[in-house]
Scaffold this motif. Structure first.
Motif, PDB file in Angstrom:
ATOM      1  N   UNK A   3       0.848  -1.190   0.000  1.00  0.00           N
ATOM      2  CA  UNK A   3       0.000   0.000   0.000  1.00  0.00           C
ATOM      3  C   UNK A   3       0.887   1.245   0.000  1.00  0.00           C
ATOM      4  N   UNK A   4       0.415   2.348  -0.543  1.00  0.00           N
ATOM      5  CA  UNK A   4       1.228   3.562  -0.604  1.00  0.00           C
ATOM      6  C   UNK A   4       1.535   4.125   0.778  1.00  0.00           C
ATOM      7  N   UNK A   5       2.748   4.636   0.935  1.00  0.00           N
ATOM      8  CA  UNK A   5       3.165   5.270   2.186  1.00  0.00           C
ATOM      9  C   UNK A   5       3.571   6.701   1.883  1.00  0.00           C
ATOM     10  N   UNK A   6       3.221   7.603   2.795  1.00  0.00           N
ATOM     11  CA  UNK A   6       3.615   8.999   2.653  1.00  0.00           C
ATOM     12  C   UNK A   6       5.053   9.157   3.112  1.00  0.00           C
ATOM     13  N   UNK A   7       5.892   9.737   2.260  1.00  0.00           N
ATOM     14  CA  UNK A   7       7.292   9.987   2.591  1.00  0.00           C
ATOM     15  C   UNK A   7       7.644  11.422   2.270  1.00  0.00           C
ATOM     16  N   UNK A  12      12.534   9.935   1.120  1.00  0.00           N
ATOM     17  CA  UNK A  12      12.387   9.296  -0.193  1.00  0.00           C
ATOM     18  C   UNK A  12      13.740   9.207  -0.888  1.00  0.00           C
ATOM     19  N   UNK A  13      14.544  10.262  -0.801  1.00  0.00           N
ATOM     20  CA  UNK A  13      15.873  10.248  -1.411  1.00  0.00           C
ATOM     21  C   UNK A  13      16.776   9.228  -0.730  1.00  0.00           C
ATOM     22  N   UNK A  14      16.663   9.112   0.587  1.00  0.00           N
ATOM     23  CA  UNK A  14      17.489   8.171   1.332  1.00  0.00           C
ATOM     24  C   UNK A  14      17.079   6.726   1.035  1.00  0.00           C
ATOM     25  N   UNK A  15      15.787   6.444   0.990  1.00  0.00           N
ATOM     26  CA  UNK A  15      15.307   5.087   0.750  1.00  0.00           C
ATOM     27  C   UNK A  15      15.470   4.645  -0.702  1.00  0.00           C
ATOM     28  N   UNK A  35       5.941   8.637   6.964  1.00  0.00           N
ATOM     29  CA  UNK A  35       5.816   7.335   7.606  1.00  0.00           C
ATOM     30  C   UNK A  35       7.145   6.847   8.166  1.00  0.00           C
ATOM     31  N   UNK A  36       8.247   7.381   7.651  1.00  0.00           N
ATOM     32  CA  UNK A  36       9.565   6.926   8.067  1.00  0.00           C
ATOM     33  C   UNK A  36      10.095   7.717   9.261  1.00  0.00           C
ATOM     34  N   UNK A  37      10.096   9.043   9.179  1.00  0.00           N
ATOM     35  CA  UNK A  37      10.673   9.851  10.257  1.00  0.00           C
ATOM     36  C   UNK A  37       9.628  10.464  11.178  1.00  0.00           C
ATOM     37  N   UNK A  38       8.368  10.513  10.754  1.00  0.00           N
ATOM     38  CA  UNK A  38       7.300  11.023  11.603  1.00  0.00           C
ATOM     39  C   UNK A  38       7.142  12.533  11.585  1.00  0.00           C
ATOM     40  N   UNK A  39       7.941  13.229  10.801  1.00  0.00           N
ATOM     41  CA  UNK A  39       7.841  14.690  10.737  1.00  0.00           C
ATOM     42  C   UNK A  39       6.836  15.119   9.674  1.00  0.00           C
ATOM     43  N   UNK A  40       6.318  16.318   9.815  1.00  0.00           N
ATOM     44  CA  UNK A  40       5.381  16.871   8.846  1.00  0.00           C
ATOM     45  C   UNK A  40       6.166  17.759   7.886  1.00  0.00           C
ATOM     46  N   UNK A  41       6.310  17.294   6.665  1.00  0.00           N
ATOM     47  CA  UNK A  41       7.096  18.000   5.644  1.00  0.00           C
ATOM     48  C   UNK A  41       6.405  17.859   4.295  1.00  0.00           C
TER      49      UNK A  41
END
Length: 56
Positions: A3-7, A12-15, A35-41
């Motif tokens: 399923x799609x994850x928000x990054x 996204x660049x790191x993964x 979804x990875x770091x939990x920050x709002x960006x």
């Protein structure tokens, strides 16, 4: 397929080095909670798949 994850853009660049990322939808980045770091960006929704070992 997963399923799609928000990054966010940074995660996204790191993964992208270890996974195949495919952007779902299109257009402009929007505010997401990553979804990875939990920050709002600014970011987008991606589907994540592991790199295949063999390349043809």
């Amino acid at each position: 397929m997963t399923e799609p994850k928000d990054l966010c853009g940074r995660c996204a660049a790191m993964l992208q080095e270890g996974y195949d990322l495919k952007r779902v939808g299109g257009g402009v980045d929007h505010k997401v909670t990553c979804s990875h770091c939990g920050r709002r960006r600014y970011g987008a929704a991606y589907t994540i798949e592991k790199h295949s070992k063999s390349k043809a």
